[in-house]
Design an enzyme around this catalytic site. Structure first.
Site, mmCIF file in Angstrom:
data_model
loop_
_atom_site.group_PDB
_atom_site.id
_atom_site.type_symbol
_atom_site.label_atom_id
_atom_site.label_comp_id
_atom_site.label_asym_id
_atom_site.label_seq_id
_atom_site.Cartn_x
_atom_site.Cartn_y
_atom_site.Cartn_z
ATOM 1 N N GLU A 147 4.194 92.215 49.968
ATOM 2 C CA GLU A 147 5.083 93.297 49.508
ATOM 3 C C GLU A 147 4.345 94.479 48.890
ATOM 4 O O GLU A 147 4.691 94.933 47.797
ATOM 5 C CB GLU A 147 6.129 92.709 48.539
ATOM 6 N N GLU A 255 10.668 84.365 55.881
ATOM 7 C CA GLU A 255 11.486 83.998 54.705
ATOM 8 C C GLU A 255 12.955 84.181 55.026
ATOM 9 O O GLU A 255 13.705 84.810 54.286
ATOM 10 C CB GLU A 255 11.094 84.858 53.486
HETATM 11 O O1 G3I Z 1 11.364 76.764 36.965
HETATM 12 C C1 G3I Z 1 11.980 77.620 35.978
HETATM 13 C C2 G3I Z 1 12.881 76.816 35.095
HETATM 14 O O2 G3I Z 1 12.105 75.886 34.369
HETATM 15 C C3 G3I Z 1 13.620 77.777 34.159
HETATM 16 O O3 G3I Z 1 14.533 77.062 33.399
HETATM 17 C C4 G3I Z 1 14.366 78.839 34.949
HETATM 18 C C5 G3I Z 1 15.036 79.865 34.045
HETATM 19 O O4 G3I Z 1 15.249 81.079 34.701
HETATM 20 O O5 G3I Z 1 13.444 79.516 35.763
HETATM 21 C C6 G3I Z 1 12.794 78.677 36.693
HETATM 22 O O6 G3I Z 1 11.889 79.428 37.410
HETATM 23 C C7 G3I Z 1 12.433 80.291 38.409
HETATM 24 C C8 G3I Z 1 11.773 79.917 39.742
HETATM 25 O O7 G3I Z 1 12.176 80.820 40.715
HETATM 26 C C9 G3I Z 1 12.137 78.507 40.195
HETATM 27 O O8 G3I Z 1 13.491 78.442 40.451
HETATM 28 C C10 G3I Z 1 12.090 81.719 38.046
HETATM 29 O O9 G3I Z 1 12.812 82.087 36.887
HETATM 30 C C11 G3I Z 1 12.440 82.633 39.182
HETATM 31 O O10 G3I Z 1 11.962 83.940 38.898
HETATM 32 C C12 G3I Z 1 11.799 82.146 40.456
HETATM 33 O O11 G3I Z 1 12.238 82.956 41.495
HETATM 34 C C13 G3I Z 1 11.481 82.924 42.694
HETATM 35 C C14 G3I Z 1 11.076 84.354 43.017
HETATM 36 O O12 G3I Z 1 10.452 84.416 44.299
HETATM 37 C C15 G3I Z 1 10.064 84.886 42.018
HETATM 38 O O13 G3I Z 1 8.877 84.171 42.124
HETATM 39 C C16 G3I Z 1 12.344 82.322 43.795
HETATM 40 O O14 G3I Z 1 12.537 80.935 43.538
HETATM 41 C C17 G3I Z 1 11.633 82.494 45.137
HETATM 42 O O15 G3I Z 1 12.504 82.090 46.164
HETATM 43 C C18 G3I Z 1 11.279 83.971 45.337
HETATM 44 O O16 G3I Z 1 10.589 84.076 46.558
HETATM 45 C C19 G3I Z 1 10.198 85.419 46.936
HETATM 46 C C20 G3I Z 1 8.932 85.294 47.740
HETATM 47 O O17 G3I Z 1 7.954 84.650 46.974
HETATM 48 C C21 G3I Z 1 8.441 86.659 48.205
HETATM 49 N N1 G3I Z 1 9.475 87.356 48.950
HETATM 50 C C22 G3I Z 1 10.726 87.481 48.262
HETATM 51 C C23 G3I Z 1 11.246 86.123 47.801
HETATM 52 C C24 G3I Z 1 12.541 86.292 47.086
HETATM 53 O O18 G3I Z 1 12.336 87.005 45.883
#
Ligand code: G3I
Length: 366
Positions: A147, A255
């Site tokens: 990105e 994705e």
């Molecule tokens: O694991 C913690 C949990 O312990 C906590 O209680 C909770 C509270 O918000 O957060 C949890 O972590 C979250 C994690 O996903 C696991 O679910 C994070 O807040 C959250 O920010 C994270 O989001 C991920 C996001 O990327 C940011 O890294 C999404 O799962 C993931 O699907 C998303 O994937 C991205 C790709 O890497 C790049 N392209 C876009 C795509 C969507 O944003």
């Protein structure tokens, strides 16, 4: 023999996606840690049966794998790679250089002053060498840079750009190639099918190639695509696939997930900074997706997979962003706490009409 029913009715027969598309492209999904650590065995069973490729949804992001300057944590990532190897899957590492999920310390020195270009390059090199070398010969492909483009096709203003400059991308690819010359290396982004961003991506790949930088492919994320026929349009998708393939690199759908809920933000794509508040009308299918919506989703999936099959000579892989609806990130973006239905398996781990519609596309000519 495979048995199929109409888009909304489901057969009990469940062919494996990886067999169905074996002649076309690899197919798989993004896995979270629970899938591989034993906490979600039914999701693991879906992945084992259906996926020929897996991508790490979160565990390989900088903040998880390299949380502190001198601390790497490979526990979860080792589990992920072991799972892939045990099941003979093509393993994708996601992601080495991104502006999200990268801790603040990465860009500053001990006194909290911004790093110099040379110091940040050294830090990037250490990260890429440590992570890629750890999985040398085991992770088959890396999303090296994620990105880096804005919607207008220009390079996004990130800390990487600000401190290192435009060549942070070339440097990242160079380090990754040095660390594991046998791994495939990709540029990965969302909304690449939009013409301005597509053109920016083509410029980026050409620029890398003109400098002799090794790049194997481009990941078209397919993030948060929608049911509407223009989101994205068939024409834009085909133009993107043809434009990138003409550069001599692979195209991958990396994705994929289809958002069936009402639009909550204006912007297309998957920019994490875009957020909206939860309102009742934005979350209409709390008790299940009605048949007419299941049919729409099935038709949309079928349309997209038919197009992928038409271009199977250019598309090497299709990866869904998740395994089943319950754990899709689209339940929490751009609005937290919604009930979304973007994938091929439902909350009870059952194949949806969209699953059968996708399988059916492999039965027809290209
Ligand atoms: O694991 C913690 C949990 O312990 C906590 O209680 C909770 C509270 O918000 O957060 C949890 O972590 C979250 C994690 O996903 C696991 O679910 C994070 O807040 C959250 O920010 C994270 O989001 C991920 C996001 O990327 C940011 O890294 C999404 O799962 C993931 O699907 C998303 O994937 C991205 C790709 O890497 C790049 N392209 C876009 C795509 C969507 O944003």
């Amino acid at each position: 023999m495979l048995v199929f029913t109409s888009a909304v009715g489901c057969s009990t027969d469940q062919p494996a996606l990886k067999d169905v598309f074996a002649k076309d492209f690899l197919i798989g999904g993004a896995l979270n840690d629970d899938v591989v650590n034993g906490k979600d065995p039914k999701a693991a069973a879906i992945a084992e049966k259906h996926f020929s490729t897996i991508t790490a949804e979160n565990v390989m992001k900088w903040m998880h794998i390299h949380p502190e300057p001198n601390k790497y944590d490979f526990a979860a990532t080792d589990r992920f790679v072991d799972f892939g190897q045990k099941n003979n899957m093509f393993i994708v590492g996601h992601t080495l250089v991104w502006h999200w999920q990268t801790p603040k310390w990465v860009f500053v020195d001990d006194a909290n002053n911004p790093l110099t270009r040379e110091a940040l390059l050294a830090r990037m090199k250490d990260h890429i060498f440590t992570v890629v070398s750890h999985y040398k010969g085991r992770v088959n492909g890396w999303d090296v840079v994620n990105e880096a483009l804005d919607d207008n096709g220009q390079l996004r203003k990130t800390k990487w750009m600000e401190i290192i400059g435009e060549d942070f991308i070339a440097k990242a690819f160079k380090f990754a190639h040095e660390a594991d010359p046998s791994a495939e290396l990709y540029y990965n982004d969302f909304s690449l099918e939009n013409p301005a961003k597509r053109d920016g991506c083509v410029r980026l790949v050409k620029d890398l190639q003109s400098k002799g930088v090794h790049i194997d492919g481009v990941g078209l994320q397919g993030q948060a695509w929608r049911l509407e026929p223009d989101a994205p349009s068939r024409e834009n998708l085909e133009d993107f696939i043809n434009a990138v393939s003409a550069l001599g690199v692979k195209v991958m759908v990396t994705e994929m997930c289809i958002d069936v809920l009402p639009k909550a933000i204006y912007q297309p794509g998957a920019d994490l900074k875009q957020r909206a508040e939860l309102r009742e009308e934005l979350n209409p299918y709390l008790d299940g997706l009605p048949d007419r919506m299941q049919k729409k989703l099935a038709d949309r999936y079928a349309e997209l997979f038919s197009l992928y099959r038409k271009h199977a000579d250019k598309i090497s892989r299709v990866t869904l962003w998740g395994v089943y609806d319950k754990t899709s990130w689209l339940n929490n973006w751009p609005v937290r706490g919604r009930t979304n239905y973007p994938l091929l398996f439902d909350r009870n781990y059952q194949p949806k009409p969209a699953f059968y519609a996708v399988v059916k596309t492999a039965q027809s000519g290209k």
